[in-house]
Design a protein around this motif. Structure first.
Motif, PDB file in Angstrom:
ATOM      1  N   TRP A   1       1.012  -0.783   0.306  1.00  0.00           N
ATOM      2  CA  TRP A   1       0.247   0.151   0.499  1.00  0.00           C
ATOM      3  C   TRP A   1       0.796   1.148  -0.066  1.00  0.00           C
ATOM      4  O   TRP A   1       0.532   1.973  -0.744  1.00  0.00           O
ATOM      5  N   SER A   2       1.787   1.217   0.581  1.00  0.00           N
ATOM      6  CA  SER A   2       2.510   2.140   0.642  1.00  0.00           C
ATOM      7  C   SER A   2       3.770   2.597  -0.318  1.00  0.00           C
ATOM      8  O   SER A   2       4.027   3.605  -1.011  1.00  0.00           O
ATOM      9  N   ILE A   3       4.352   1.659  -1.274  1.00  0.00           N
ATOM     10  CA  ILE A   3       4.362   1.566  -2.578  1.00  0.00           C
ATOM     11  C   ILE A   3       3.278   2.361  -3.521  1.00  0.00           C
ATOM     12  O   ILE A   3       3.709   3.211  -4.656  1.00  0.00           O
ATOM     13  N   ALA A   4       1.955   2.042  -3.212  1.00  0.00           N
ATOM     14  CA  ALA A   4       1.273   2.582  -4.313  1.00  0.00           C
ATOM     15  C   ALA A   4       1.140   3.385  -3.235  1.00  0.00           C
ATOM     16  O   ALA A   4       0.728   4.173  -4.900  1.00  0.00           O
ATOM     17  N   VAL A   5       0.931   3.964  -3.175  1.00  0.00           N
ATOM     18  CA  VAL A   5       0.935   5.757  -2.629  1.00  0.00           C
ATOM     19  C   VAL A   5       2.003   6.474  -3.224  1.00  0.00           C
ATOM     20  O   VAL A   5       1.386   7.323  -3.479  1.00  0.00           O
ATOM     21  N   PHE A   6       2.654   6.274  -3.274  1.00  0.00           N
ATOM     22  CA  PHE A   6       3.837   7.007  -3.915  1.00  0.00           C
ATOM     23  C   PHE A   6       4.415   6.385  -4.824  1.00  0.00           C
ATOM     24  O   PHE A   6       3.804   7.602  -5.863  1.00  0.00           O
ATOM     25  N   ALA A   7       3.939   5.565  -5.811  1.00  0.00           N
ATOM     26  CA  ALA A   7       3.575   5.719  -7.027  1.00  0.00           C
ATOM     27  C   ALA A   7       3.045   6.002  -7.615  1.00  0.00           C
ATOM     28  O   ALA A   7       2.953   6.861  -8.877  1.00  0.00           O
TER      29      ALA A   7
END
Length: 154
Positions: free
Chosen positions: A90-96
């Motif tokens: 989820w953190s990767i998705a928010v950042f991306a």
């Protein structure tokens, strides 16, 4: 790695960083998704906040795994660690999505003619940003609650 400083585990420090950075990044994602003035005001700050949140998650999970091996194993602790393992995507998705949305508005959206693709991106982008941001906030709250239960009830 030895995840302690002066004999005190670093996990609580990284957990507090994560429990602040992830919701702030998520709120920034929601703001830039639905409010053009926020997108202009935050600029590249949104992706930077997302990067801080993204980096904080592996720090918290790695220090937590180190601490887990030194604590008595309980069902509450196991639940907390299982939930925590699900935070990174989820953190990767928010950042991306923050990077893509910033890049789209910085380099693409204003230079494109209003075609069907531009309209679709201008609808799907904010929906994805808001959805991923909300899920990441919920995930942090659930993980934090499970961790607090593991400490105070376990």
């Amino acid at each position: 790695m030895n995840w302690q400083f002066g004999g005190i585990p670093l996990h609580p420090l990284f957990v507090h960083l994560t429990s602040v950075a992830v919701p702030v990044a998520a709120l920034a994602a929601i703001a830039v998704a639905v409010w053009p003035a926020a997108r202009r005001w935050l600029g590249v700050g949104g992706p930077i906040i997302g990067l801080v949140a993204l980096v904080s998650v592996p720090l918290a999970t790695s220090s937590g795994e180190w601490l887990e091996h030194r604590e008595k194993e309980t069902a509450l602790l196991e639940r907390h660690t299982e939930l925590a393992d699900g935070m990174l995507p989820w953190s990767i998705a928010v950042f991306a999505l923050l990077v893509l949305w910033w890049g789209w508005h910085r380099f693409g959206a204003g230079r494109q003619k209003r075609t069907g693709v531009v309209r679709v991106i201008s609808i799907i982008g904010p929906v994805l940003l808001v959805a991923v941001a909300v899920v990441s906030i919920v995930q942090v709250v659930v993980i934090g609650h499970a961790g607090a239960e593991a400490v105070w009830k376990g």
